[in-house]
Motif scaffolding. Structure first.
Motif, PDB file in Angstrom:
ATOM      1  N   ASP A  76       0.829  -1.220   0.000  1.00 18.81           N
ATOM      2  CA  ASP A  76       0.000   0.000   0.000  1.00 18.81           C
ATOM      3  C   ASP A  76       0.858   1.263   0.000  1.00 18.81           C
ATOM      4  OD1 ASP A  76      -2.288  -1.509  -0.077  1.00 18.81           O
ATOM      5  OD2 ASP A  76      -2.671  -1.392   2.075  1.00 18.81           O
ATOM      6  N   ASP A  77       1.812   1.318  -0.926  1.00 20.10           N
ATOM      7  CA  ASP A  77       2.691   2.481  -1.139  1.00 20.10           C
ATOM      8  C   ASP A  77       3.758   2.644  -0.076  1.00 20.10           C
ATOM      9  OD1 ASP A  77       1.599   3.283  -3.560  1.00 20.10           O
ATOM     10  OD2 ASP A  77       0.195   4.693  -2.652  1.00 20.10           O
ATOM     11  N   VAL A  78       3.870   1.701   0.856  1.00 19.95           N
ATOM     12  CA  VAL A  78       4.838   1.813   1.949  1.00 19.95           C
ATOM     13  C   VAL A  78       5.925   0.748   1.796  1.00 19.95           C
ATOM     14  CG1 VAL A  78       5.151   1.619   4.443  1.00 19.95           C
ATOM     15  CG2 VAL A  78       3.141   2.787   3.529  1.00 19.95           C
ATOM     16  N   LYS A  79       7.196   1.149   1.989  1.00 17.16           N
ATOM     17  CA  LYS A  79       8.305   0.201   1.903  1.00 17.16           C
ATOM     18  C   LYS A  79       8.269  -0.744   3.104  1.00 17.16           C
ATOM     19  CE  LYS A  79      11.346   3.615   1.429  1.00 17.16           C
ATOM     20  NZ  LYS A  79      10.534   4.771   0.967  1.00 17.16           N
ATOM     21  N   VAL A  80       8.308  -2.047   2.825  1.00 10.71           N
ATOM     22  CA  VAL A  80       8.302  -3.073   3.872  1.00 10.71           C
ATOM     23  C   VAL A  80       9.233  -4.203   3.464  1.00 10.71           C
ATOM     24  CG1 VAL A  80       5.936  -2.567   4.646  1.00 10.71           C
ATOM     25  CG2 VAL A  80       6.326  -4.286   2.867  1.00 10.71           C
ATOM     26  N   GLY A  81       9.596  -5.043   4.441  1.00 10.86           N
ATOM     27  CA  GLY A  81      10.436  -6.188   4.114  1.00 10.86           C
ATOM     28  C   GLY A  81      11.849  -5.752   3.765  1.00 10.86           C
ATOM     29  N   THR A  82      12.481  -6.472   2.853  1.00 10.45           N
ATOM     30  CA  THR A  82      13.859  -6.163   2.487  1.00 10.45           C
ATOM     31  C   THR A  82      13.917  -5.359   1.186  1.00 10.45           C
ATOM     32  OG1 THR A  82      14.061  -8.273   1.313  1.00 10.45           O
ATOM     33  CG2 THR A  82      14.749  -8.225   3.610  1.00 10.45           C
ATOM     34  N   GLY A  83      14.951  -4.533   1.098  1.00  8.51           N
ATOM     35  CA  GLY A  83      15.121  -3.731  -0.098  1.00  8.51           C
ATOM     36  C   GLY A  83      16.438  -2.986  -0.084  1.00  8.51           C
ATOM     37  N   VAL A  84      16.708  -2.314  -1.200  1.00  9.72           N
ATOM     38  CA  VAL A  84      17.928  -1.521  -1.343  1.00  9.72           C
ATOM     39  C   VAL A  84      17.537  -0.082  -1.639  1.00  9.72           C
ATOM     40  CG1 VAL A  84      20.053  -1.171  -2.644  1.00  9.72           C
ATOM     41  CG2 VAL A  84      19.225  -3.498  -2.214  1.00  9.72           C
ATOM     42  N   PHE A  85      18.084   0.849  -0.849  1.00 10.26           N
ATOM     43  CA  PHE A  85      17.859   2.275  -1.094  1.00 10.26           C
ATOM     44  C   PHE A  85      19.206   2.906  -1.440  1.00 10.26           C
ATOM     45  CE2 PHE A  85      14.616   5.656  -0.311  1.00 10.26           C
ATOM     46  CZ  PHE A  85      15.361   6.705  -0.823  1.00 10.26           C
ATOM     47  N   HIS A  86      19.288   3.400  -2.666  1.00  7.81           N
ATOM     48  CA  HIS A  86      20.513   4.059  -3.128  1.00  7.81           C
ATOM     49  C   HIS A  86      20.254   5.562  -3.145  1.00  7.81           C
ATOM     50  CE1 HIS A  86      24.366   4.249  -5.297  1.00  7.81           C
ATOM     51  NE2 HIS A  86      23.819   5.285  -5.918  1.00  7.81           N
ATOM     52  N   ALA A 109      21.127   9.734  -3.585  1.00  9.87           N
ATOM     53  CA  ALA A 109      21.702  10.558  -4.644  1.00  9.87           C
ATOM     54  C   ALA A 109      23.172  10.894  -4.387  1.00  9.87           C
ATOM     55  CB  ALA A 109      20.896  11.843  -4.796  1.00  9.87           C
ATOM     56  N   ASN A 110      23.564  10.920  -3.100  1.00  8.37           N
ATOM     57  CA  ASN A 110      24.956  11.258  -2.767  1.00  8.37           C
ATOM     58  C   ASN A 110      25.889  10.055  -2.861  1.00  8.37           C
ATOM     59  OD1 ASN A 110      24.233   9.749  -0.563  1.00  8.37           O
ATOM     60  ND2 ASN A 110      24.713  11.321   0.968  1.00  8.37           N
ATOM     61  N   GLY A 111      25.332   8.881  -3.215  1.00  8.82           N
ATOM     62  CA  GLY A 111      26.157   7.685  -3.365  1.00  8.82           C
ATOM     63  C   GLY A 111      26.063   6.713  -2.207  1.00  8.82           C
ATOM     64  N   ASP A 112      25.484   7.126  -1.080  1.00  2.13           N
ATOM     65  CA  ASP A 112      25.270   6.205   0.041  1.00  2.13           C
ATOM     66  C   ASP A 112      24.273   5.124  -0.367  1.00  2.13           C
ATOM     67  OD1 ASP A 112      26.874   7.966   1.389  1.00  2.13           O
ATOM     68  OD2 ASP A 112      25.318   8.672   2.785  1.00  2.13           O
ATOM     69  N   GLU A 113      24.326   3.980   0.335  1.00  3.03           N
ATOM     70  CA  GLU A 113      23.380   2.909   0.019  1.00  3.03           C
ATOM     71  C   GLU A 113      23.051   2.094   1.274  1.00  3.03           C
ATOM     72  OE1 GLU A 113      23.412   0.719  -3.868  1.00  3.03           O
ATOM     73  OE2 GLU A 113      23.997  -0.959  -2.560  1.00  3.03           O
ATOM     74  N   TYR A 114      21.762   1.786   1.399  1.00  5.39           N
ATOM     75  CA  TYR A 114      21.299   0.923   2.489  1.00  5.39           C
ATOM     76  C   TYR A 114      20.696  -0.331   1.889  1.00  5.39           C
ATOM     77  CZ  TYR A 114      18.347  -0.963   6.218  1.00  5.39           C
ATOM     78  OH  TYR A 114      17.735  -1.799   7.127  1.00  5.39           O
ATOM     79  N   ASN A 115      21.100  -1.472   2.442  1.00  8.11           N
ATOM     80  CA  ASN A 115      20.585  -2.765   1.991  1.00  8.11           C
ATOM     81  C   ASN A 115      20.118  -3.518   3.226  1.00  8.11           C
ATOM     82  OD1 ASN A 115      20.141  -5.378   1.035  1.00  8.11           O
ATOM     83  ND2 ASN A 115      21.832  -5.298  -0.416  1.00  8.11           N
ATOM     84  N   GLY A 116      18.799  -3.663   3.358  1.00  6.02           N
ATOM     85  CA  GLY A 116      18.310  -4.338   4.551  1.00  6.02           C
ATOM     86  C   GLY A 116      16.806  -4.280   4.692  1.00  6.02           C
ATOM     87  N   GLU A 117      16.361  -4.267   5.939  1.00  5.84           N
ATOM     88  CA  GLU A 117      14.928  -4.363   6.240  1.00  5.84           C
ATOM     89  C   GLU A 117      14.291  -2.986   6.430  1.00  5.84           C
ATOM     90  OE1 GLU A 117      14.968  -8.698   8.514  1.00  5.84           O
ATOM     91  OE2 GLU A 117      15.222  -6.868   9.708  1.00  5.84           O
ATOM     92  N   PHE A 118      12.993  -2.924   6.062  1.00  6.28           N
ATOM     93  CA  PHE A 118      12.202  -1.711   6.236  1.00  6.28           C
ATOM     94  C   PHE A 118      10.909  -2.048   6.982  1.00  6.28           C
ATOM     95  CE2 PHE A 118      14.933  -0.727   2.724  1.00  6.28           C
ATOM     96  CZ  PHE A 118      15.150   0.641   2.774  1.00  6.28           C
ATOM     97  N   VAL A 119      10.469  -1.124   7.816  1.00  5.13           N
ATOM     98  CA  VAL A 119       9.183  -1.235   8.500  1.00  5.13           C
ATOM     99  C   VAL A 119       8.494   0.125   8.386  1.00  5.13           C
ATOM    100  CG1 VAL A 119       7.975  -1.626  10.669  1.00  5.13           C
ATOM    101  CG2 VAL A 119       9.994  -2.998  10.104  1.00  5.13           C
ATOM    102  N   ASN A 120       7.283   0.134   7.841  1.00  5.18           N
ATOM    103  CA  ASN A 120       6.522   1.381   7.709  1.00  5.18           C
ATOM    104  C   ASN A 120       7.318   2.487   7.012  1.00  5.18           C
ATOM    105  OD1 ASN A 120       4.189   0.338   8.909  1.00  5.18           O
ATOM    106  ND2 ASN A 120       4.924   0.839  10.960  1.00  5.18           N
ATOM    107  N   ASP A 121       8.000   2.106   5.946  1.00  5.03           N
ATOM    108  CA  ASP A 121       8.680   3.058   5.059  1.00  5.03           C
ATOM    109  C   ASP A 121      10.043   3.530   5.556  1.00  5.03           C
ATOM    110  OD1 ASP A 121       7.950   3.823   2.458  1.00  5.03           O
ATOM    111  OD2 ASP A 121       7.631   5.898   3.040  1.00  5.03           O
ATOM    112  N   VAL A 122      10.521   3.052   6.723  1.00  2.00           N
ATOM    113  CA  VAL A 122      11.823   3.506   7.233  1.00  2.00           C
ATOM    114  C   VAL A 122      12.730   2.312   7.507  1.00  2.00           C
ATOM    115  CG1 VAL A 122      10.878   5.610   8.239  1.00  2.00           C
ATOM    116  CG2 VAL A 122      10.998   3.527   9.614  1.00  2.00           C
ATOM    117  N   ARG A 123      14.047   2.580   7.595  1.00  2.00           N
ATOM    118  CA  ARG A 123      15.011   1.528   7.894  1.00  2.00           C
ATOM    119  C   ARG A 123      14.777   1.011   9.308  1.00  2.00           C
ATOM    120  NH1 ARG A 123      18.322   5.807   5.849  1.00  2.00           N
ATOM    121  NH2 ARG A 123      18.995   6.209   8.003  1.00  2.00           N
ATOM    122  N   SER A 124      14.432  -0.246   9.426  1.00  2.00           N
ATOM    123  CA  SER A 124      14.219  -0.870  10.738  1.00  2.00           C
ATOM    124  C   SER A 124      14.466  -2.363  10.601  1.00  2.00           C
ATOM    125  CB  SER A 124      12.794  -0.623  11.250  1.00  2.00           C
ATOM    126  OG  SER A 124      12.626   0.711  11.672  1.00  2.00           O
TER     127      SER A 124
END
Length: 274
Positions: free
Chosen positions: A190-200, A202-217
């Motif tokens: 429902d338009d919200v990031k959940v489960g696992t994913g990759v967020f890249h 614009a500055n080149g940083d990257e997060y690879n992991g779990e999301f809960v309610n659209d945020v890194r958790s």
């Protein structure tokens, strides 16, 4: 009045009635030969359409009025060029069957939005393209007028989403690219990031992991463009819990973090802090 006088009156009335009936019959026959029809049709979705007008040689609707009732209630005029103009301001040109939109067609809404693609029993269902007056665009699967299935949505600001939809919302696997060049690829609900994913970012940083309610958790790895890497727990978007921080120089810090800050070394790792 004598009996003899009554008979001519009765004969006159009878003759007039017969002539009137013949005239009506002749008019109906003339109209029928001319292609004029009144036809009532009901589709499987519970909508009834009444057509009053002329048909072509094959029996297809050519010109007249359409009156819809049931699930879809509307009045429309079928023009001779095949365009259907609805009383709400929408217009349609394309395949029709029994007064219903069926097959390929183009529907222009009163507000200027346009849909072109498949229709089933008057409903926007199948594969098609929406072009909105805002500059947004959607191309892919649709069901009952909503994004449903695989598709691509492109916003006027340049951001886009490629993936699966359900009930007009991002649901399932997909990739969202932001206008600044950052992107997320993973699972939506429902338009919200959940489960696992990759967020890249614009500055080149990257997060690879779990999301809960659209945020890194949960568990994840955050890699900075400068080379630092954190592997561990996140909460509400921040490094919180047990984790390991590594620098390009080879320095390693292992222990507990709170809201992005290191708080203490793990008791089981007494030499972790340099």
């Amino acid at each position: 009045m004598s009996q003899k006088e009554k008979h001519p009156v009765r004969k006159f009335i009878l003759r007039a009635v017969i002539i009137s009936l013949i005239a009506v019959a002749v008019i109906f026959v003339a109209l029928y030969i001319g292609g004029f029809r009144y036809i009532k049709t009901t589709n499987g979705a519970g909508t009834t359409v009444k057509f009053l007008g002329t048909v072509d040689k094959s029996g297809g609707y050519y010109h007249g009025k359409l009156f819809y009732s049931g699930v879809f209630s509307e009045k429309a005029t079928l023009e001779t060029d095949g365009t259907v103009n609805y009383s709400n301001g929408d217009s349609y040109i394309g395949d029709m069957s029994g007064g219903f939109r069926n097959g390929k067609g183009k529907l222009t809404f009163a507000n200027g939005d346009v849909y072109e693609g498949d229709f089933v029993n008057n409903a926007i269902t199948g594969q098609g393209t929406f072009v909105f007056v805002t500059g947004d665009r959607y191309e892919g699967s649709v069901k009952d007028g909503k994004f449903d299935g695989s598709g691509t949505f492109t916003s006027a600001d340049g951001s886009s989403y490629v993936g699966t939809f359900s009930e007009q919302k991002k649901n399932g696997l997909g990739k969202y690219t932001f206008s600044d060049g950052s992107w997320f690829e993973g699972t939506y609900s429902d338009d919200v990031k959940v489960g696992t994913g990759v967020f890249h970012y614009a500055n080149g940083d990257e997060y690879n992991g779990e999301f809960v309610n659209d945020v890194r958790s949960g568990k994840g790895t955050y890699t900075w463009s400068t080379g630092e890497v954190y592997v561990g727990s996140f909460e509400n978007g921040e490094m919180t819990g047990y984790g390991t921080m590594t620098w390009p120089s080879g320095r390693i810090l292992e222990g507990y973090f709170q809201n992005g800050e290191y708080v203490r070394t793990d008791e089981a790792q007494p030499n972790a802090l340099e």
